[in-house]
Design a protein around this motif. Structure first.
Motif, short mmCIF file in Angstrom:
data_model
loop_
_atom_site.label_atom_id
_atom_site.label_comp_id
_atom_site.label_asym_id
_atom_site.label_seq_id
_atom_site.Cartn_x
_atom_site.Cartn_y
_atom_site.Cartn_z
N UNK A 229 60.19 42.71 3.10
CA UNK A 229 61.00 42.07 2.07
C UNK A 229 60.23 41.87 0.77
N UNK A 230 58.91 41.70 0.84
CA UNK A 230 58.13 41.65 -0.40
C UNK A 230 58.23 42.98 -1.13
N UNK A 231 58.09 44.08 -0.39
CA UNK A 231 58.20 45.40 -1.01
C UNK A 231 59.61 45.63 -1.54
N UNK A 232 60.62 45.21 -0.78
CA UNK A 232 62.01 45.40 -1.23
C UNK A 232 62.27 44.63 -2.51
N UNK A 233 61.81 43.38 -2.58
CA UNK A 233 61.99 42.60 -3.79
C UNK A 233 61.27 43.20 -4.99
N UNK A 234 60.07 43.72 -4.76
CA UNK A 234 59.31 44.34 -5.85
C UNK A 234 60.06 45.52 -6.44
N UNK A 235 60.56 46.37 -5.58
CA UNK A 235 61.23 47.58 -6.08
C UNK A 235 62.61 47.28 -6.63
N UNK A 236 63.25 46.21 -6.17
CA UNK A 236 64.49 45.80 -6.83
C UNK A 236 64.19 45.40 -8.27
N UNK A 237 63.07 44.71 -8.49
CA UNK A 237 62.69 44.35 -9.85
C UNK A 237 62.41 45.58 -10.70
N UNK A 238 61.80 46.61 -10.09
CA UNK A 238 61.57 47.86 -10.82
C UNK A 238 62.91 48.44 -11.28
N UNK A 239 63.91 48.36 -10.43
CA UNK A 239 65.23 48.86 -10.81
C UNK A 239 65.86 48.00 -11.89
N UNK A 240 65.59 46.71 -11.87
CA UNK A 240 66.07 45.83 -12.93
C UNK A 240 65.41 46.22 -14.26
N UNK B 180 62.25 34.04 0.48
CA UNK B 180 61.05 33.77 -0.31
C UNK B 180 60.19 35.02 -0.52
N UNK B 181 60.08 35.86 0.50
CA UNK B 181 59.27 37.08 0.33
C UNK B 181 59.96 38.06 -0.62
N UNK B 182 61.27 38.18 -0.50
CA UNK B 182 62.03 39.01 -1.43
C UNK B 182 61.86 38.47 -2.86
N UNK B 183 62.00 37.14 -2.99
CA UNK B 183 61.89 36.53 -4.32
C UNK B 183 60.50 36.67 -4.90
N UNK B 184 59.46 36.48 -4.08
CA UNK B 184 58.08 36.64 -4.58
C UNK B 184 57.82 38.07 -5.01
N UNK B 185 58.29 39.02 -4.21
CA UNK B 185 58.14 40.42 -4.59
C UNK B 185 58.88 40.74 -5.87
N UNK B 186 60.07 40.15 -6.04
CA UNK B 186 60.86 40.39 -7.24
C UNK B 186 60.11 39.90 -8.48
N UNK B 187 59.52 38.71 -8.40
CA UNK B 187 58.77 38.18 -9.54
C UNK B 187 57.57 39.07 -9.86
N UNK B 188 56.90 39.54 -8.81
CA UNK B 188 55.78 40.45 -9.02
C UNK B 188 56.24 41.71 -9.73
N UNK B 189 57.37 42.26 -9.27
CA UNK B 189 57.87 43.48 -9.86
C UNK B 189 58.35 43.30 -11.29
N UNK B 190 58.97 42.16 -11.59
CA UNK B 190 59.41 41.89 -12.96
C UNK B 190 58.22 41.86 -13.91
N UNK B 191 57.14 41.22 -13.48
CA UNK B 191 55.97 41.08 -14.35
C UNK B 191 55.13 42.34 -14.42
N UNK B 192 54.95 43.02 -13.28
CA UNK B 192 53.97 44.10 -13.23
C UNK B 192 54.53 45.44 -12.75
#
Length: 380
Positions: free
Chosen positions: A257-268, A351-363
């Motif tokens: 879910x961390x990886x999924x959230x990160x890549x969702x942010x990449x798509x955003x 929380x893991x999805x959300x943390x990954x999403x924030x990571x992806x939004x920033x980096x």
């Protein structure tokens, strides 16, 4: 035929134009040719470390009650278990099963390689940790023909064999866990934003360039977005059922879910407003919970007074009550242990999805402080 497409990736901390809906140019799709009543079908499956699931997954494909010609193409990544040996044994026993190499190991690359190696006008994506109902292909092809869609998908029904895996499956099957996507519930037939797995027209896959090998999670949503922007129809049919076997441990769930959230942010970052607003909720939740915990800690050490600052606990209290409500509403739980495991699964998902999403939004999804790309290693 090449199904590889390339996009420029956003640089670290470059979030300018985040809300810009990129790549909005639309074009008329080439007219899809008429298919025969029973078109031949190619099943494609990326395989990596799936020794516990692969044989049964392929068996459900070969057991489909579809009367047309079938082939199965397995894209074999560099598995560390016996997956490739199992695949070779299956291919030797049945000429309809063929193997291709996927040295990149990633799912989108494997899908593209399998598509290139396949031959038939209808393509059915299957995951190695999923099992199709016997009528899946027949019903899916029928819907494909009747509605003139480019892609048809059905319902993901998660299942588990252990208490933890069953708890994770309950999170998948509940709107309190993933929520939003039609394929996590029964729903009604109709046009959809995306589709789980999918039954595709080869012509449409070729027209939009296949899967993006740079998108390591959320590749289905991104691919279906390009189909819809090209003018094609993505169709949801709840009569199509797929049993999905999720991760079997909480640590693997957290990685996934961390990886999924990160890549969702990449798509955003890439597609801006094309992303539904619900994808921002887990990231906002993590921020709110972090603030609540910080306020509580500062109060405990005496750096903040207890009076009005205690209102900072509100997000934490509200979330705890929400989890309790969700646990009470979710079915198929037996006793306090099941409820506790369900609660842990839900919290980790959010929380893991959300943390990954924030990571992806920033980096973004690329290198950070000398590390590599964010990759889901939960099945490694």
């Amino acid at each position: 035929m090449c199904f590889t497409i390339a996009f420029s990736s956003a640089s670290i901390l470059d979030i300018s134009g985040l809300w810009e809906d990129r790549d909005v140019d639309r074009y008329l799709p080439p007219e899809l040719t008429e298919l025969p009543d029973v078109p031949a079908v190619s099943f494609i499956m990326p395989v990596l470390n799936e020794e516990g699931f692969l044989e049964q997954a392929v068996a459900t494909i070969l057991a489909q009650d579809y009367p047309g010609e079938k082939e199965v193409v397995l894209a074999l990544g560099p598995s560390r278990d016996a997956s490739n040996e199992i695949a070779k044994r299956i291919a030797e026993a049945d000429h309809r099963v063929r193997l291709v190499e996927n040295p990149e190991r990633d799912i989108p690359a494997g899908l593209n390689r399998a598509i290139e190696a396949s031959r038939h006008p209808v393509i059915v994506r299957v995951d190695a940790h999923s099992e199709l109902t016997s009528d899946y292909t027949r019903r899916g092809v029928q819907a494909l023909l009747e509605v003139g869609a480019a892609n048809v998908g059905g319902v993901m029904r998660a299942a588990g064999a252990t208490p933890v895996q069953r708890a994770i499956a309950r999170g998948y099957n509940s709107p309190f866990g993933l929520g939003g996507g039609a394929y996590h519930g029964d729903g009604t037939p109709g046009p959809a934003e995306s589709a789980y797995l999918g039954i595709f027209r080869r012509e449409a896959v070729a027209a939009v360039g296949g899967y993006d090998p740079e998108i390591l999670r959320g590749e289905d949503w991104e691919f279906n977005l390009r189909l819809r922007r090209a003018g094609y129809t993505v169709w949801f049919d709840p009569s199509l059922g797929v049993t999905y076997w999720p991760r079997a441990s909480f640590s693997d769930l957290a990685k996934q879910f961390f990886a999924t959230g990160t890549w969702r942010a990449v798509l955003v970052r890439r597609y801006g407003r094309a992303n539904p607003w619900r994808f921002f909720a887990p990231g906002a939740l993590v921020v709110a919970l972090t603030v609540s915990v910080l306020v509580l800690v500062l109060q405990i050490v005496g750096m903040l007074p207890w009076a009005w600052w205690s209102l900072g606990w509100a997000p934490l209290v509200a979330y705890a009550l929400g989890i309790g409500f969700a646990i009470a509403r979710i079915q198929d739980q037996r006793g306090c242990k099941d409820r506790l495991l369900t609660g842990v699964a839900l919290v980790l998902m959010h929380t893991c999805w959300g943390a990954g999403f924030l990571r992806g939004i920033l980096f973004g999804g690329g290198k950070l402080l000398g590390g590599g790309r964010v990759v889901d290693r939960s099945r490694a």
